[in-house]
Structure formats: C-alpha cells, structure tokens
Design a protein around this motif. Structure first.
Motif, short mmCIF file in Angstrom:
data_model
loop_
_atom_site.label_atom_id
_atom_site.label_comp_id
_atom_site.label_asym_id
_atom_site.label_seq_id
_atom_site.Cartn_x
_atom_site.Cartn_y
_atom_site.Cartn_z
N LYS A 1 -6.44 4.59 4.22
CA LYS A 1 -7.82 4.13 4.34
C LYS A 1 -7.91 2.64 3.96
N GLN A 2 -7.14 2.23 2.95
CA GLN A 2 -7.13 0.82 2.58
C GLN A 2 -6.61 -0.04 3.73
N LEU A 3 -5.57 0.45 4.41
CA LEU A 3 -5.04 -0.28 5.56
C LEU A 3 -6.10 -0.38 6.65
N LEU B 1 0.83 -1.20 0.00
CA LEU B 1 0.00 0.00 0.00
C LEU B 1 0.86 1.25 0.00
N ALA B 2 0.37 2.29 -0.63
CA ALA B 2 1.04 3.59 -0.59
C ALA B 2 0.66 4.27 0.73
N GLN C 1 0.52 8.66 13.07
CA GLN C 1 0.65 9.71 12.06
C GLN C 1 -0.17 9.41 10.81
N MET C 2 -0.52 8.14 10.62
CA MET C 2 -1.37 7.75 9.48
C MET C 2 -2.85 7.77 9.84
N GLY C 3 -3.16 8.11 11.09
CA GLY C 3 -4.54 8.08 11.53
C GLY C 3 -5.00 6.71 11.98
N ARG D 1 -3.42 9.25 1.65
CA ARG D 1 -4.65 9.03 2.40
C ARG D 1 -5.38 7.78 1.91
N GLN D 2 -5.33 7.53 0.59
CA GLN D 2 -5.99 6.34 0.06
C GLN D 2 -5.36 5.07 0.64
#
Length: 475
Positions: free
Chosen positions: A284-286, A275-276, A307-309, A280-281
């Motif tokens: 969200k996929q994670l 995953l990138a 930090q990625m939410g 944000r995409q």
C-alpha cells in the motif's frame, strides 16, 4: 501513435551511421528533424574505440571488433535524449562511453566464450550453441534438474560436459521453466522489431493530451535494479528529475552487492526508500508513492508487481498524467514475459554472437552485458518523450528487442558482415596507436538503503515538497 504534438521538432546534429539512426529514433517517436549544415561525422570504428570496449592496451586491440555499430547507436540515442531534455554533455562520444563504463571501472573484459562478468558462458549443445547465465548463487542449484542428472554440477567444465548431451530446445525449455537465463546463440530473425511498444494508453488522440502546464522537473519512482533501469533514471536525474529509488527490504537491488564504484556511478543523486513489499502495508505504501509520481520505471517481470496488487494499467487509468516505463528481458508478450534475462545472454539471443562467429570463426561475447546500457539509453529517450507528451502511457522496452532493432536498422544492404568486418579492420589498422585505457575511478556517494523513508512514508507526505526540502537541508 506519435508521442509529441506535430509542432515539436529538433535540429539534426549527426551524420553517417549516427545521424541515420538518430533520425530513425526521432521518426519512430513522431518528432520532426530539421537538417542543418556542419554535421558531425564519425566512423563506427571510432565510436567503438570511444566506448572503451575494444580495450586498447599499449596500442594493441585486445578484443575483436564487432561489425554491428552499437556504439554509434548509443551515441545517437544519447544525443536525441539530450536534445529533448536540454541536458548538456561534455562530448558527443558520451553515449558510447556508457556502453563501456562498467568495464572501465572493473577492468573486466569478455574472454572469448566467457562474459566480462564471468557469470555467462557460450557453450555447445548437442545440436547447436547456447548462452547460459548463472548470475545468482541459487542458479547453480538448478543445474542437476536442467541436465536431468543426479550428479552434482559444480563448475563450468561439468556444465559444458552435460550441455553437449542435450539438444538446444530441451535446454531452453527446461532452463526457462527453472528460471534460468538461457539463450539460443544460433537463433536468427531478419525482421526489424520496434524498439519500444505502447501496450496500453489512456489517450487515444493528440487532442486528449494533458492541457495543464508541464512540470519543470518530474518526480520519478525508480523500481528498477542492476543496470538498464538505473542508468535510465540516472540520465533523467542528470536532466533535472527527482529520483526516488524504491527497493524491497528483503531483496534490495542486487547491484549493491557488486562493484561499489559502478553502483555509485548510476545511482548517485537518487533518494532511497525501502519497503517491506512482502507485506500488505508495504504494498500500500508503494501504491501511494506511485499515485504521486509523474513517471514510474520498473524492470521486473510483469507478474512480480501484479502479485502485489500493483497493476500498471489500473494506475494509469486513475492517473492519466502518469508515465509508466517497463524494462524487461524479452517484453511483456504472453510467450516470453516470464523468461528471465540479463544483458549478456539477451544480446546473444538477439544475434550478436552469431554475427561475430560468422566473421571471426569463433564464438565470443560483444562487450560487457551490452544489452543493458544500450536499452537504458533508449529507455531514457522513450520515457522522457512520453512524459513530455502528457503521460497516460505504458511504454515497454526489452533488452532483446533493442539489440535486435539496432542490428536490423544498421545491417549492411547485402547483409555481408564479413565484408564490413574486413573494411572496418583495415580502417582500424590505419588509426594511430592509442595510449593504454586507464581504469575509471568514481568519486561520489549514494544513499544508504532506506535513508529517506522518514520523508515519504508518512500519511501526509508530498513527494515534490519533501524531495526539495531534503535537498535544501543537504546543502
């Protein structure tokens, strides 16, 4: 807090050091152990020999014997996990062999003050001894700032020269600010830490545990890298779990660039999603993958995911059946949660090299990044137990605390490691010469980076169904 309901129990299967340590692990998890007859007994020296880390070459021992029975602790952790997961292993020594598996593949052994992997060295400071691990190429770029010099620092001779000019505390403080893996080899702590912690739990009582039937095979999102975490999920995979290894497209698991056979050994059977995670995409996929999982295992410092939410506590609260296993160098506590660390220098920080210096008179490493496989074995036991008990928990293990726990629990009653060392050496001398250790050859394959993205990144994807469909298609 007990993981298991009170009616879960197992039979005791080991005696001696292994038996005592396995009983301690089970007691910590709240699992009853029934004594049985015909217990298996082994001497800690035999367990060390089984690991391959003494490197018997033509009947000679090429490395110093460690008077801490870490190989016995590894056997105990492996046997406990197998008892709870119904995993069948070929022999009782399998846990010890996990400690030496990388060394048996690469042929690398620790050479005194140089680690087996060659990236970590024990070096003198102005007032003590430190371990410095320069595992990444960019770590060398930070050395002029560490030593407060404008001169280039390009080799270990120069590192040793500059280190001798500065006190240990200054090196530790500066090194950690610079993101370097550094440890005080002379630090001493006689307390017995817990080998795992539960900093967050959705369930406060045993009555709150999940009432629905347990799945036969959990789906696991593996965000970990290098050794401890991947070894843990490999053991789960061997016990029947479905493992989806998730990596960043920009920073995949660094072990992919290391020894291929070792990477294949602990990552075989896992599916791969990339995953990138800097977008944000990708984040969200994670999060979508995590919400469908039964267990998440990660080995990053807490701030990396935040930090990625991605907040473990929030995801557990919204999915009480989820188990979250966090493996780090020094734990999630405020003071040490951002300290970087690897298997060699965290073991030094826990006291292994100090004990070896006490009994041998020379500074040296114990094994090959030994905190990594030792923690991976303990993590497999803790995470599987938490899942079996209904989930809803954040389980935390650190390389540092696991090694410290092993040292403290198995210490001589009089704390005289020199006496134990002499006794174990005498036992070792009485053992018939063993044949030379052969290099371990691995013949298996692993998934390419992102090979299974097409299965899991569609909006309608269901983890369990797609995992099973892909396995059927591969047969």
């Amino acid at each position: 807090m007990q993981f298991f309901p009170a009616n879960i129990s197992i039979d005791q299967f080991l005696s001696g050091v292994c038996g005592a340590y396995s009983n301690k692990l089970m007691a910590d998890l709240g699992i009853k152990v029934h004594p049985v007859s015909n217990l298996q007994v082994s001497h800690p020296v035999d367990d060390w020999l089984a690991s391959g880390l003494l490197h018997s070459r033509n009947g000679a021992i090429a490395d110093k014997l460690c008077p801490v029975p870490l190989a016995s602790c590894a056997i105990a952790a492996m046997k406990c996990f197998c008892a709870l997961s119904d995993l069948q292993i070929p022999d009782v020594e399998q846990g010890a062999k996990m400690l030496g598996c990388r060394s048996l593949i690469t042929g690398f052994i620790p050479m005194g003050t140089q680690s087996a992997g060659k990236s970590c060295h024990l070096i003198s400071s102005l007032d003590g001894q430190i371990a410095l691990n320069l595992a990444r190429p960019q770590d060398w770029e930070s050395l002029p700032a560490l030593f407060a010099t404008e001169a280039p620092v390009c080799d270990w001779e120069s590192v040793r020269h500059h280190s001798r000019q500065l006190p240990t505390k200054q090196l530790l403080d500066s090194g950690r600010l610079l993101g370097l893996a550094i440890a005080d080899a002379l630090a001493s702590d006689s307390s017995t830490p817990s080998w795992f912690r539960i900093p967050f739990s959705v369930h406060n009582t045993q009555e709150a545990l999940r009432q629905t039937p347990l799945k036969p095979s959990p789906v696991i999102i593996d965000l970990s890298s290098l050794w401890a975490g991947p070894l843990c999920s490999y053991l789960w995979q061997q016990a029947g779990a479905h493992i989806i290894k998730v990596e960043s497209t920009g920073r995949p698991d660094g072990a992919r660039q290391g020894n291929l056979e070792f990477y294949q050994l602990i990552n075989q059977g896992k599916q791969s999603v990339s995953l990138a995670l800097d977008t944000r995409q990708g984040q969200k996929q994670l999060e979508n993958l995590i919400r469908q999982a039964d267990i998440v295992i990660e080995g990053s410092r807490p701030r990396a995911l935040r930090q990625m939410g991605i907040h473990a506590e929030a995801l557990l609260a919204s999915n009480p059946g989820l188990t979250w296993l966090s493996i780090s160098a020094y734990g999630r506590g405020k003071s040490a949660q951002n300290w970087p660390g690897y298997g060699d220098e965290t073991a030094v920080a826990a006291g292994l090299s100090r004990i070896l210096y006490q009994v041998c008179g020379t500074w040296r490493f114990c094994g090959d990044a030994i905190a990594d496989p030792l923690t991976g074995l303990h993590a497999a036991l803790a995470g599987w137990t938490a899942w079996r008990s209904g989930g809803g928990k954040l389980i935390e293990l650190s390389l540092y605390d696991v090694v410290r726990h092993c040292i403290a629990v198995t210490a001589p009653q009089d704390n005289d490691y020199s006496r134990r060392y002499r006794e174990w050496e005498q036992y070792l001398l009485q053992i018939p010469a063993r044949p030379a250790i052969k290099k371990l050859t691995i013949q298996c394959s692993t998934a390419k980076l992102g090979q299974h993205n097409h299965l899991y990144l569609q909006p309608e994807s269901t983890l369990v169904k797609n995992f099973c469909d892909s396995n059927l298609a591969a047969r």
